[in-house]
Design an enzyme around this catalytic site. Structure first.
Site, PDB file in Angstrom:
ATOM      1  N   GLU A   1      33.915  66.276  29.670  1.00 46.27           N
ATOM      2  CA  GLU A   1      33.288  64.975  29.490  1.00 46.27           C
ATOM      3  C   GLU A   1      31.833  65.056  29.940  1.00 46.27           C
ATOM      4  O   GLU A   1      31.531  65.608  30.992  1.00 46.27           O
ATOM      5  CB  GLU A   1      34.016  63.910  30.316  1.00 46.27           C
ATOM      6  CG  GLU A   1      35.432  63.625  29.846  1.00 46.27           C
ATOM      7  CD  GLU A   1      36.088  62.497  30.624  1.00 46.27           C
ATOM      8  OE1 GLU A   1      35.373  61.791  31.363  1.00 46.27           O
ATOM      9  OE2 GLU A   1      37.305  62.320  30.496  1.00 46.27           O
TER      10      GLU A   1
ATOM     11  N   LYS B   1      37.974  71.139  27.160  1.00 46.77           N
ATOM     12  CA  LYS B   1      37.204  69.933  26.852  1.00 46.77           C
ATOM     13  C   LYS B   1      36.515  69.426  28.105  1.00 46.77           C
ATOM     14  O   LYS B   1      37.137  69.343  29.167  1.00 46.77           O
ATOM     15  CB  LYS B   1      38.088  68.830  26.260  1.00 46.77           C
ATOM     16  CG  LYS B   1      37.306  67.566  25.891  1.00 46.77           C
ATOM     17  CD  LYS B   1      38.131  66.597  25.069  1.00 46.77           C
ATOM     18  CE  LYS B   1      39.160  65.854  25.875  1.00 46.77           C
ATOM     19  NZ  LYS B   1      38.546  64.955  26.909  1.00 46.77           N
TER      20      LYS B   1
ATOM     21  N   GLU C   1      34.799  58.505  22.129  1.00 47.62           N
ATOM     22  CA  GLU C   1      35.809  57.543  22.569  1.00 47.62           C
ATOM     23  C   GLU C   1      35.215  56.152  22.731  1.00 47.62           C
ATOM     24  O   GLU C   1      34.197  55.967  23.410  1.00 47.62           O
ATOM     25  CB  GLU C   1      36.442  57.984  23.894  1.00 47.62           C
ATOM     26  CG  GLU C   1      37.517  57.031  24.380  1.00 47.62           C
ATOM     27  CD  GLU C   1      38.345  57.567  25.522  1.00 47.62           C
ATOM     28  OE1 GLU C   1      39.206  56.811  26.021  1.00 47.62           O
ATOM     29  OE2 GLU C   1      38.162  58.733  25.922  1.00 47.62           O
TER      30      GLU C   1
ATOM     31  N   ASP D   1      42.102  69.834  28.891  1.00 41.72           N
ATOM     32  CA  ASP D   1      41.090  69.031  29.573  1.00 41.72           C
ATOM     33  C   ASP D   1      40.721  69.656  30.911  1.00 41.72           C
ATOM     34  O   ASP D   1      41.602  70.069  31.676  1.00 41.72           O
ATOM     35  CB  ASP D   1      41.628  67.614  29.839  1.00 41.72           C
ATOM     36  CG  ASP D   1      41.052  66.576  28.909  1.00 41.72           C
ATOM     37  OD1 ASP D   1      40.004  66.836  28.303  1.00 41.72           O
ATOM     38  OD2 ASP D   1      41.656  65.499  28.796  1.00 41.72           O
TER      39      ASP D   1
ATOM     40  N   ASP E   1      43.938  65.145  30.443  1.00 42.42           N
ATOM     41  CA  ASP E   1      44.138  64.708  31.821  1.00 42.42           C
ATOM     42  C   ASP E   1      44.782  63.320  31.853  1.00 42.42           C
ATOM     43  O   ASP E   1      45.150  62.824  32.915  1.00 42.42           O
ATOM     44  CB  ASP E   1      42.840  64.754  32.624  1.00 42.42           C
ATOM     45  CG  ASP E   1      41.725  63.902  32.046  1.00 42.42           C
ATOM     46  OD1 ASP E   1      41.934  63.252  31.012  1.00 42.42           O
ATOM     47  OD2 ASP E   1      40.623  63.903  32.640  1.00 42.42           O
ATOM     48  N   SER E   2      44.998  62.747  30.672  1.00 38.20           N
ATOM     49  CA  SER E   2      45.802  61.531  30.546  1.00 38.20           C
ATOM     50  C   SER E   2      47.244  61.770  30.994  1.00 38.20           C
ATOM     51  O   SER E   2      48.011  60.806  31.135  1.00 38.20           O
ATOM     52  CB  SER E   2      45.781  61.013  29.108  1.00 38.20           C
ATOM     53  OG  SER E   2      46.079  62.049  28.189  1.00 38.20           O
TER      54      SER E   2
END
Length: 266
Positions: free
Chosen positions: A116, A114, A183, A84, A45-46
């Protein structure tokens, strides 16, 4: 090239062979990442901050993620792709999380997703895995939680924080996560988490003791001016692009472009 599968990653950790992951967001760069021999491509999502001009990852939508995952799949058909799950695509309910993860697999062409978050997403992780969707976890600095974390800060500095990281990592592993991204935590904390697990960890800003490393493509290549401390810089392509564009502009204004070889005669 034979595609890597989730079953291979734990074996790689056990053998001590490092895993390499890199972001990709479009077909041409995906082909280059695949050609380099990188094990895992993360459609992060970066994409929001690298390509779409956002100041954070929070505005990124499911449609953004699906579109860019499709592009990466077209550029690298044989690659192992992790997509993501963007902000608020899974936080509201397990049902919503399953539906959106399914979209990344079915519509986007990802091999895994993925998420978070820690133990609070163990149930979702378990249900996704039982549904046939491999899950990569993500702990430490979590960009989707930047507002509640108080900014982009190193996490896991205290003994209590490290203990929670280990507890969360074990909860995700027990739920079926095949790998966990760590991270921006201290190297010693990343080492402790990695040693507590059977599944591999992939670090970004976590030092040398994770099972592998992940970096953002644009950081590696110098495509953006921003340079995080954790990022290795292997080229300065942004500078090369600016110089090339200035040369093009100057030649057009001077009347020296197009040249003979650029012109069609009959």
């Amino acid at each position: 090239m034979k595609k890597t599968t989730v079953s291979a990653f734990a074996k790689r950790k056990a053998s001590g062979e490092k895993l390499v992951m890199c972001t990709a967001y479009d077909a041409p760069f995906a082909a280059a990442v695949l050609d380099a021999g990188i094990d895992i491509m993360l459609i992060g999502d970066s994409v929001g901050t690298t390509l779409l001009g956002y100041s954070s990852t929070l505005p990124v939508t499911m449609e953004d993620m699906i579109r860019h995952t499709q592009a990466v799949r077209r550029g690298a058909p044989e690659a192992f792709l992790v997509g993501d799950m963007p902000f608020m695509s899974y936080q509201s309910s397990i049902e919503e999380g399953i539906r959106n993860a399914g979209r990344l697999i079915k519509e986007g062409g990802a091999d895994a997703v993925k998420l978070e978050g820690g133990a609070e997403y163990a149930e979702l992780t378990s249900k996704l895995v039982r549904s046939g969707i491999p899950v990569m976890g993500h702990l430490g600095l979590m960009p989707q939680s930047v507002n509640t974390m108080g900014g982009y800060k190193v996490q896991g500095r205290s003994e209590e924080a490290v203990a929670k990281l280990i507890s969360d990592a074990k909860a995700l592993e027990s739920a079926g996560a095949f790998c966990i991204v760590l991270e921006c935590i201290p190297e010693s904390a990343a080492k402790a988490v990695t040693e507590s697990l059977t599944v591999p960890t992939i670090g970004i800003g976590c030092g040398r003791y994770c099972s592998g490393q992940v970096q953002v493509l644009h950081d590696l290549l110098g495509l953006l001016d921003f340079r995080p401390k954790h990022a290795g810089r292997y080229a300065e392509i942004g500078q090369i692009v600016r110089e090339a564009l200035r040369s093009y502009c100057e030649e057009v204004k001077a009347g020296t472009f197009p040249k003979d070889e650029n012109i069609f005669n009959k």
